[in-house]
Scaffold this active site. Structure first.
Site, PDB file in Angstrom:
ATOM      1  NE  ARG A   1      60.736  -4.406  24.241  1.00  0.00           N
ATOM      2  CZ  ARG A   1      61.728  -3.102  24.567  1.00  0.00           C
ATOM      3  NH1 ARG A   1      61.350  -2.971  23.526  1.00  0.00           N
ATOM      4  NH2 ARG A   1      63.044  -2.896  24.673  1.00  0.00           N
ATOM      5  N   GLY A   2      60.538  -3.164  27.453  1.00  0.00           N
ATOM      6  CA  GLY A   2      60.992  -1.866  27.735  1.00  0.00           C
ATOM      7  C   GLY A   2      60.359  -1.718  29.211  1.00  0.00           C
ATOM      8  CB  ALA A   3      62.851  -0.629  32.541  1.00  0.00           C
TER       9      ALA A   3
ATOM     10  NE  ARG B   1      59.448  -8.670  31.578  1.00  0.00           N
ATOM     11  CZ  ARG B   1      60.390  -8.597  30.222  1.00  0.00           C
ATOM     12  NH1 ARG B   1      60.021  -6.849  29.708  1.00  0.00           N
ATOM     13  NH2 ARG B   1      61.492  -9.122  29.872  1.00  0.00           N
TER      14      ARG B   1
ATOM     15  CG  ASP C   1      65.439  -3.433  32.252  1.00  0.00           C
ATOM     16  OD1 ASP C   1      66.401  -3.675  31.231  1.00  0.00           O
ATOM     17  OD2 ASP C   1      64.287  -3.547  31.319  1.00  0.00           O
TER      18      ASP C   1
ATOM     19  CG  ASN D   1      70.222  -2.782  29.278  1.00  0.00           C
ATOM     20  OD1 ASN D   1      69.427  -2.283  29.694  1.00  0.00           O
ATOM     21  ND2 ASN D   1      71.082  -2.255  27.984  1.00  0.00           N
ATOM     22  CE  LYS D   2      66.162  -7.324  27.426  1.00  0.00           C
ATOM     23  NZ  LYS D   2      65.756  -8.643  27.838  1.00  0.00           N
TER      24      LYS D   2
HETATM   25  O1  MRU Z   1      63.300  -7.278  28.123  1.00  0.00           O
HETATM   26  P1  MRU Z   1      62.810  -6.167  27.464  1.00  0.00           P
HETATM   27  O2  MRU Z   1      63.223  -6.229  26.337  1.00  0.00           O
HETATM   28  O3  MRU Z   1      62.089  -5.025  28.316  1.00  0.00           O
HETATM   29  O4  MRU Z   1      64.391  -5.574  27.731  1.00  0.00           O
HETATM   30  C1  MRU Z   1      64.614  -3.740  27.699  1.00  0.00           C
HETATM   31  C2  MRU Z   1      65.389  -3.272  28.145  1.00  0.00           C
HETATM   32  O5  MRU Z   1      66.764  -4.014  27.814  1.00  0.00           O
HETATM   33  C3  MRU Z   1      65.775  -1.926  27.665  1.00  0.00           C
HETATM   34  O6  MRU Z   1      66.730  -1.767  27.640  1.00  0.00           O
HETATM   35  C4  MRU Z   1      65.350  -1.622  28.939  1.00  0.00           C
HETATM   36  O7  MRU Z   1      64.803  -1.778  29.564  1.00  0.00           O
HETATM   37  C5  MRU Z   1      65.879   0.543  28.982  1.00  0.00           C
HETATM   38  S1  MRU Z   1      64.501   0.516  28.158  1.00  0.00           S
HETATM   39  C6  MRU Z   1      64.751   2.067  27.628  1.00  0.00           C
END
Ligand code: MRU
Length: 365
Positions: A53-55, A90, A244, A254-255
């Site tokens: 996970r993470g963009a 996603r 993201d 973002n999250k």
């Molecule tokens: O749902 P996730 O864990 O994929 O969400 C991740 C985030 O919100 C991060 O802050 C974002 O992807 C940036 S990662 C460098």
């Protein structure tokens, strides 16, 4: 970054085994598991169910997913079906579409027998570029931390709050929000990180805290609601988060919970920076609140939490009554007006259309 004494990336191609491997993040921090992803369905499940996970990492995984799909069937039909299947996993992180488009643009004109090798080369290139971009985000973000450190009494740590996990586990390496933190720590600038636990999935508690401990960065885990209080008391010098999807005008998605941190930061005069590599910018979107699709995940993530049980095993417990329904929007949008600056691989931009265009005139066009 290192796990123990061993350097790792979050995803890599193991040439000996001829397979793509990932750190399966569902089990961290208590179990370190590596798994191989082989089929299109493996990659789709890994992204959708957040083994990765993470963009930026989602984008890198999709690129390798396309490469593995081409190794099995390099037809146009499979190329397009793989794009569709992975894109559907996603909806919010734009890096997913960016990587899939980059793969399809490269592969479509090639004869079928050449596609798999070209796809693996391109996926490796996307990973290497992500690592270098994040390293440069750290170089530029370090200046922000140095400026704050210079205004504090000598030896006092710069206290940085971060949300979710925008660390090396969310990228191929370095992380975005964490890259300046790692580089400051490595340069001997004292930092102290407040790690938001980040309900519902607790990426802060599970992943960012694990990263900070692994690199020896002083930190405290805090509940999501503590950030505003700490800012009011003058205990936070700086907020850095990831994103993201960032619009062409500097709105930041973002999250879930990031927006509330930005509001609290604004109210308390705490600088609020967002770190991102340029593939996270969606140049087609101008109004983040109106236009960015927000992923709604299963309510199970809200009604249940995972952790280590007394016998050391990873276990899940339910925290709400049996029949309680839950809503689970996974992201929110922080308007550009609340963002002090965007830390990118090319430098720090004001969160505005002009600011982003000045740094990326080639992309903005
Ligand atoms: O749902 P996730 O864990 O994929 O969400 C991740 C985030 O919100 C991060 O802050 C974002 O992807 C940036 S990662 C460098």
């Amino acid at each position: 970054m290192k796990v123990g004494d061993t350097p790792y990336r979050s995803i890599w191609y193991d040439a000996g085994a001829a397979e793509v491997r990932i750190i399966d993040q569902r089990w961290l921090p208590h179990e370190f598991r590596i798994v191989a992803l082989k089929t299109r369905d493996d990659f789709a499940a890994a992204i959708r169910d957040m083994w990765v996970r993470g963009a930026p990492l989602i984008g890198a995984a999709a690129a390798y997913g396309m490469a593995e799909a081409m190794a099995r069937d390099a037809s146009d039909a499979n190329l397009n079906a793989t794009w569709d299947a992975l894109h559907a996993t996603r909806p919010t992180a734009i890096n997913l579409r960016w990587a899939l488009d980059a793969m399809r643009t490269l592969l479509t004109p090639l004869p079928e027998p050449d596609r798999a090798a070209a796809a693996f080369r391109k996926a490796a290139e996307i990973c290497d570029e992500d690592v270098e971009s994040n390293r440069m985000i750290g170089v530029h973000g370090l200046e922000v931390i140095k400026d704050i450190a210079a205004r504090k009494p000598a030896g006092e740590p710069v206290r940085i709050l971060t949300h979710c996990n925008a660390g090396w586990l969310a990228t191929v390496d370095w992380g975005t929000a964490t890259s300046p933190i790692y580089q400051a720590h490595d340069a001997g600038i004292p930092v102290h990180v407040f790690v938001d636990e980040t309900r519902p999935r607790n990426q802060g508690a599970h992943l960012t805290a694990w990263e900070m401990a692994g690199h020896g960065v002083p930190h405290d885990l805090i509940v999501d609601n503590a950030g505003g209080h700490l800012m009011q008391r003058g205990e936070v010098d700086l907020v850095i988060t990831g994103t993201d999807r960032t619009t062409a005008t500097g709105d930041v998605c973002n999250k879930i919970g990031t927006y509330l941190k930005a509001l609290a930061a604004q109210d308390n005069g705490v600088p609020f920076y967002v770190a991102l590599p340029s593939p996270t910018i969606d140049w087609t979107v101008r109004d983040g609140v109106a236009e960015i699709p927000i992923e709604e995940r299963d309510g199970h993530e809200v009604t249940h939490v995972q952790g280590k049980s007394a016998d050391g095993a990873t276990a899940e417990v339910q925290i709400s009554p049996d029949a309680t329904p839950a809503r689970n929007p996974a992201f929110d949008v922080t308007p550009a007006r609340l963002v002090t600056g965007l830390i990118t691989e090319r430098g720090v931009a004001p969160a505005s259309a002009d600011g982003l265009r000045a740094l990326f005139p080639d992309r903005a066009a």
